[in-house]
Design an enzyme around this catalytic site. Structure first.
Site, PDB file in Angstrom:
ATOM      1  N   ARG A 120     -43.457  -9.564  32.825  1.00  0.00           N
ATOM      2  CA  ARG A 120     -43.105 -10.879  32.246  1.00  0.00           C
ATOM      3  C   ARG A 120     -43.581 -11.057  30.803  1.00  0.00           C
ATOM      4  NH1 ARG A 120     -44.924 -12.470  37.398  1.00  0.00           N
ATOM      5  NH2 ARG A 120     -43.187 -12.711  38.842  1.00  0.00           N
ATOM      6  N   LYS A 142     -34.890 -11.707  18.346  1.00  0.00           N
ATOM      7  CA  LYS A 142     -33.717 -11.445  19.186  1.00  0.00           C
ATOM      8  C   LYS A 142     -33.860 -10.035  19.739  1.00  0.00           C
ATOM      9  CE  LYS A 142     -30.107 -14.366  17.204  1.00  0.00           C
ATOM     10  NZ  LYS A 142     -28.822 -14.362  16.485  1.00  0.00           N
ATOM     11  N   GLU A 184     -26.743  -6.398   4.803  1.00  0.00           N
ATOM     12  CA  GLU A 184     -27.486  -7.560   5.326  1.00  0.00           C
ATOM     13  C   GLU A 184     -28.292  -8.231   4.202  1.00  0.00           C
ATOM     14  OE1 GLU A 184     -26.937  -8.744   8.253  1.00  0.00           O
ATOM     15  OE2 GLU A 184     -26.392  -7.099   9.598  1.00  0.00           O
ATOM     16  N   LYS A 226     -35.236 -15.180   6.129  1.00  0.00           N
ATOM     17  CA  LYS A 226     -35.059 -15.159   7.590  1.00  0.00           C
ATOM     18  C   LYS A 226     -36.199 -15.887   8.284  1.00  0.00           C
ATOM     19  CE  LYS A 226     -33.618 -12.775  11.627  1.00  0.00           C
ATOM     20  NZ  LYS A 226     -32.977 -11.639  12.250  1.00  0.00           N
ATOM     21  N   GLU A 236     -31.242 -20.543  17.576  1.00  0.00           N
ATOM     22  CA  GLU A 236     -29.887 -20.590  17.023  1.00  0.00           C
ATOM     23  C   GLU A 236     -29.059 -21.754  17.565  1.00  0.00           C
ATOM     24  OE1 GLU A 236     -28.115 -16.728  16.191  1.00  0.00           O
ATOM     25  OE2 GLU A 236     -26.165 -17.612  16.600  1.00  0.00           O
ATOM     26  N   ARG A 240     -29.697 -21.172  12.116  1.00  0.00           N
ATOM     27  CA  ARG A 240     -29.793 -19.714  12.280  1.00  0.00           C
ATOM     28  C   ARG A 240     -28.414 -19.058  12.339  1.00  0.00           C
ATOM     29  NH1 ARG A 240     -34.057 -16.204  15.968  1.00  0.00           N
ATOM     30  NH2 ARG A 240     -33.242 -14.183  15.304  1.00  0.00           N
ATOM     31  N   ASN A 244     -25.262 -15.274  10.521  1.00  0.00           N
ATOM     32  CA  ASN A 244     -24.162 -14.482  11.063  1.00  0.00           C
ATOM     33  C   ASN A 244     -22.963 -14.456  10.121  1.00  0.00           C
ATOM     34  OD1 ASN A 244     -25.448 -13.762  13.479  1.00  0.00           O
ATOM     35  ND2 ASN A 244     -25.015 -15.786  14.321  1.00  0.00           N
ATOM     36  N   HIS A 247     -20.261 -11.828  10.406  1.00  0.00           N
ATOM     37  CA  HIS A 247     -20.434 -11.142  11.689  1.00  0.00           C
ATOM     38  C   HIS A 247     -19.300 -11.404  12.684  1.00  0.00           C
ATOM     39  CE1 HIS A 247     -24.325 -10.343   9.981  1.00  0.00           C
ATOM     40  NE2 HIS A 247     -24.753  -9.726  11.054  1.00  0.00           N
ATOM     41  N   HIS A 251     -18.205  -8.079  14.046  1.00  0.00           N
ATOM     42  CA  HIS A 251     -18.365  -7.666  15.447  1.00  0.00           C
ATOM     43  C   HIS A 251     -17.027  -7.232  16.037  1.00  0.00           C
ATOM     44  CE1 HIS A 251     -22.420  -9.931  16.130  1.00  0.00           C
ATOM     45  NE2 HIS A 251     -22.599  -8.702  15.703  1.00  0.00           N
ATOM     46  N   HIS A 265     -22.771  -1.001  11.732  1.00  0.00           N
ATOM     47  CA  HIS A 265     -22.861  -2.472  11.795  1.00  0.00           C
ATOM     48  C   HIS A 265     -22.752  -3.101  10.393  1.00  0.00           C
ATOM     49  CE1 HIS A 265     -24.185  -6.407  13.218  1.00  0.00           C
ATOM     50  NE2 HIS A 265     -25.127  -6.399  12.291  1.00  0.00           N
TER      51      HIS A 265
HETATM   52  P1  NAD Z   1     -30.118   2.435  14.387  1.00  0.00           P
HETATM   53  O1  NAD Z   1     -31.307   1.873  15.011  1.00  0.00           O
HETATM   54  O2  NAD Z   1     -29.124   3.132  15.252  1.00  0.00           O
HETATM   55  O3  NAD Z   1     -30.585   3.432  13.227  1.00  0.00           O
HETATM   56  C1  NAD Z   1     -29.598   4.138  12.494  1.00  0.00           C
HETATM   57  C2  NAD Z   1     -29.867   5.652  12.520  1.00  0.00           C
HETATM   58  O4  NAD Z   1     -30.954   5.937  11.628  1.00  0.00           O
HETATM   59  C3  NAD Z   1     -30.287   6.191  13.875  1.00  0.00           C
HETATM   60  O5  NAD Z   1     -29.720   7.466  14.065  1.00  0.00           O
HETATM   61  C4  NAD Z   1     -31.814   6.302  13.751  1.00  0.00           C
HETATM   62  O6  NAD Z   1     -32.377   7.249  14.611  1.00  0.00           O
HETATM   63  C5  NAD Z   1     -31.952   6.699  12.305  1.00  0.00           C
HETATM   64  N1  NAD Z   1     -33.219   6.354  11.664  1.00  0.00           N
HETATM   65  C6  NAD Z   1     -33.962   5.244  11.828  1.00  0.00           C
HETATM   66  N2  NAD Z   1     -34.949   5.216  10.933  1.00  0.00           N
HETATM   67  C7  NAD Z   1     -34.858   6.359  10.213  1.00  0.00           C
HETATM   68  C8  NAD Z   1     -35.601   6.894   9.133  1.00  0.00           C
HETATM   69  N3  NAD Z   1     -36.601   6.232   8.574  1.00  0.00           N
HETATM   70  N4  NAD Z   1     -35.238   8.106   8.657  1.00  0.00           N
HETATM   71  C9  NAD Z   1     -34.177   8.774   9.176  1.00  0.00           C
HETATM   72  N5  NAD Z   1     -33.411   8.296  10.160  1.00  0.00           N
HETATM   73  C10 NAD Z   1     -33.754   7.095  10.669  1.00  0.00           C
HETATM   74  O7  NAD Z   1     -29.289   1.330  13.561  1.00  0.00           O
HETATM   75  P2  NAD Z   1     -29.757   0.059  12.708  1.00  0.00           P
HETATM   76  O8  NAD Z   1     -28.695  -0.119  11.704  1.00  0.00           O
HETATM   77  O9  NAD Z   1     -31.155   0.143  12.270  1.00  0.00           O
HETATM   78  O10 NAD Z   1     -29.680  -1.127  13.779  1.00  0.00           O
HETATM   79  C11 NAD Z   1     -28.474  -1.506  14.375  1.00  0.00           C
HETATM   80  C12 NAD Z   1     -28.789  -2.301  15.610  1.00  0.00           C
HETATM   81  O11 NAD Z   1     -29.521  -3.456  15.244  1.00  0.00           O
HETATM   82  C13 NAD Z   1     -27.573  -2.766  16.384  1.00  0.00           C
HETATM   83  O12 NAD Z   1     -27.756  -2.496  17.755  1.00  0.00           O
HETATM   84  C14 NAD Z   1     -27.555  -4.277  16.137  1.00  0.00           C
HETATM   85  O13 NAD Z   1     -27.014  -4.983  17.225  1.00  0.00           O
HETATM   86  C15 NAD Z   1     -29.019  -4.561  15.984  1.00  0.00           C
HETATM   87  N6  NAD Z   1     -29.321  -5.783  15.225  1.00  0.00           N
HETATM   88  C16 NAD Z   1     -30.189  -6.656  15.782  1.00  0.00           C
HETATM   89  C17 NAD Z   1     -30.550  -7.802  15.102  1.00  0.00           C
HETATM   90  C18 NAD Z   1     -31.566  -8.739  15.684  1.00  0.00           C
HETATM   91  O14 NAD Z   1     -31.772  -9.817  15.128  1.00  0.00           O
HETATM   92  N7  NAD Z   1     -32.235  -8.358  16.739  1.00  0.00           N
HETATM   93  C19 NAD Z   1     -30.022  -8.057  13.832  1.00  0.00           C
HETATM   94  C20 NAD Z   1     -29.128  -7.137  13.273  1.00  0.00           C
HETATM   95  C21 NAD Z   1     -28.786  -5.995  13.994  1.00  0.00           C
HETATM   96  N1  GLY Z   2     -29.278 -11.293  12.765  1.00  0.00           N
HETATM   97  C1  GLY Z   2     -29.102 -12.673  12.954  1.00  0.00           C
HETATM   98  C2  GLY Z   2     -30.253 -13.355  13.611  1.00  0.00           C
HETATM   99  O1  GLY Z   2     -31.287 -12.778  13.845  1.00  0.00           O
HETATM  100  O2  GLY Z   2     -30.155 -14.496  13.931  1.00  0.00           O
END
Ligand code: NAD
Ligand code: GLY
Length: 358
Positions: A120, A142, A184, A226, A236, A240, A244, A247, A251, A265
């Site tokens: 939990r 998130k 972003e 942020k 949100e 917030r 997006n 997005h 998306h 993304h």
């Molecule tokens: P990712 O986590 O897949 O990373 C991209 C690639 O880079 C991967 O292959 C990873 O292994 C590699 N990598 C990571 N750090 C590295 C480094 N320092 N050196 C070399 N390679 C490295 O993709 P991302 O773009 O970081 O994240 C995308 C995800 O984030 C999606 O799932 C999206 O839904 C999510 N997201 C979440 C939020 C939130 O608020 N929680 C906001 C935006 C996006």
């Molecule tokens: N990436 C949008 C949010 O965190 O609300």
């Protein structure tokens, strides 16, 4: 080194931004830290940055184990979540053990959800290593996994106890991933802060060349925006949603390509911001000169300014699954002006179709 704060009452936490912070991780953890940590990462990130984190934890006297999950968006799923939970149980992790997410947004979202749900809730430390994760996903709480029927459909709001952004980790990030993360950063300027947008226009070449000071400033400024928005609207229900911007279309682009990596993304968000800009000109009266500045900056960054050619009906079906849909109406984040976003659900089908037709 800079420290910012996400002000959420007793769940407030700091964001530390600086060069080489993984090696001195003990300094950046909360005073109440446990003497034990479990690191969640993937083989790619581990090969570059796990040694630095191991060293930092060892110097701080924090015992630690590592759980590896497969790399890639396709593995942000219940299987990988189950792997983490199983290892936590096998390793005898307690409710006070810290879970450290070392990686990009995929590892951060997945490990974050594991931390939210194991016994939990256990303390979560976000250690983002992509630009996207450093400016966006590691901050704000998130967490989620994907469901076969939709992205990020299963998750929780669960805030970390600290975000430690070691900017030196970006040195190993492939340029395509780095530029996708820049989308972003541009989003914050376009949707929330016109002076940041102007600064980005004049600093883009330095950012693309990864000038250390400029990159650190863009990360800190993005996190500052942020943090302020999350502090005012954690769940949100209002402001917030402005984060997006781009997005809703973005998306849909990712979903249309089955998250197969042909559109990252950030790339989908970039094309989505251009489409949202066009829609803004029609709906809010965004000045066409400002819309052109947005399009030009995205183009100069080397990001796509056009989505893939899809049937209009296909786009509409995918956009109707957006989490901002309310009572059946698609809600769009649009710009009234650069730096001033708004949420509109009164957009005519004629305008949407015109934008989709390009
Ligand atoms: P990712 O986590 O897949 O990373 C991209 C690639 O880079 C991967 O292959 C990873 O292994 C590699 N990598 C990571 N750090 C590295 C480094 N320092 N050196 C070399 N390679 C490295 O993709 P991302 O773009 O970081 O994240 C995308 C995800 O984030 C999606 O799932 C999206 O839904 C999510 N997201 C979440 C939020 C939130 O608020 N929680 C906001 C935006 C996006
Ligand atoms: N990436 C949008 C949010 O965190 O609300």
């Amino acid at each position: 080194m800079q420290t910012l704060q996400v002000a959420l009452g007793e769940r407030s936490y700091p964001i530390h931004v600086g060069d080489g912070l993984l090696g001195s991780i003990g300094q950046w953890l909360p005073a109440t830290k446990s003497a034990r940590a479990i690191i969640v990462t993937n083989p790619t990130v581990a090969s570059h940055h796990l040694t630095a984190l191991h060293g930092g934890l060892t110097r701080a006297g924090i015992s630690h184990d590592t759980v590896l999950v497969p790399d890639g968006e396709a593995h942000k799923d219940w299987r990988a979540l189950n792997t983490i939970h199983s290892r936590l149980i096998e390793l005898g992790a307690e409710r006070s053990t810290m879970l450290m997410a070392l990686g990009g947004g995929v590892v951060g979202d997945l490990a974050g959800f594991a931390a939210a749900t194991y016994q939990r809730g256990m303390p979560l430390v976000q250690l983002p290593t992509t630009l996207l994760a450093q400016v966006d996903s590691s901050v704000g709480g998130k967490t989620a996994i994907n469901h076969p029927l939709g992205k990020n459909m299963i998750g929780a709001f669960y805030q970390p106890c600290v975000v430690v952004i070691d900017t030196s980790t970006l040195s190993t990030l492939p340029q395509r991933q780095y530029v996708a993360g820049l989308a972003e950063v541009l989003k914050y300027g376009a949707a929330c802060d016109v002076s940041m947008f102007s600064w980005l226009e004049s600093s883009l070449e330095l950012l693309l060349a990864r000038d250390a000071q400029t990159v650190a400033r863009s990360i800190a400024q993005s996190c500052r925006i942020k943090a302020a928005i999350v502090a005012g609207d954690e769940r949100e229900t209002g402001a917030r949603a402005m984060l997006n911007f781009g997005h809703t279309f973005g998306h849909a682009i990712e979903a249309a390509t089955d998250y197969d990596g042909s559109w990252l993304h950030g790339e989908a968000v970039a094309a989505g911001m251009v489409m949202a800009g066009e829609l803004s000109v029609r709906v809010t009266g965004l000045q066409s000169g400002e819309n052109l500045r947005l399009r030009e900056l995205i183009k100069r960054a080397g990001l796509p300014i056009q989505g893939p050619r899809l049937e209009t009906e296909h786009y509409l079906t995918l956009m109707a699954r957006d989490k901002k849909v309310q009572e059946g109406a698609i809600r769009f984040v649009l710009l009234e002006a650069l730096g001033k976003a708004c949420l509109r659900s009164d957009v005519s089908m004629e305008d949407i179709v015109a934008v989709l037709a390009g």
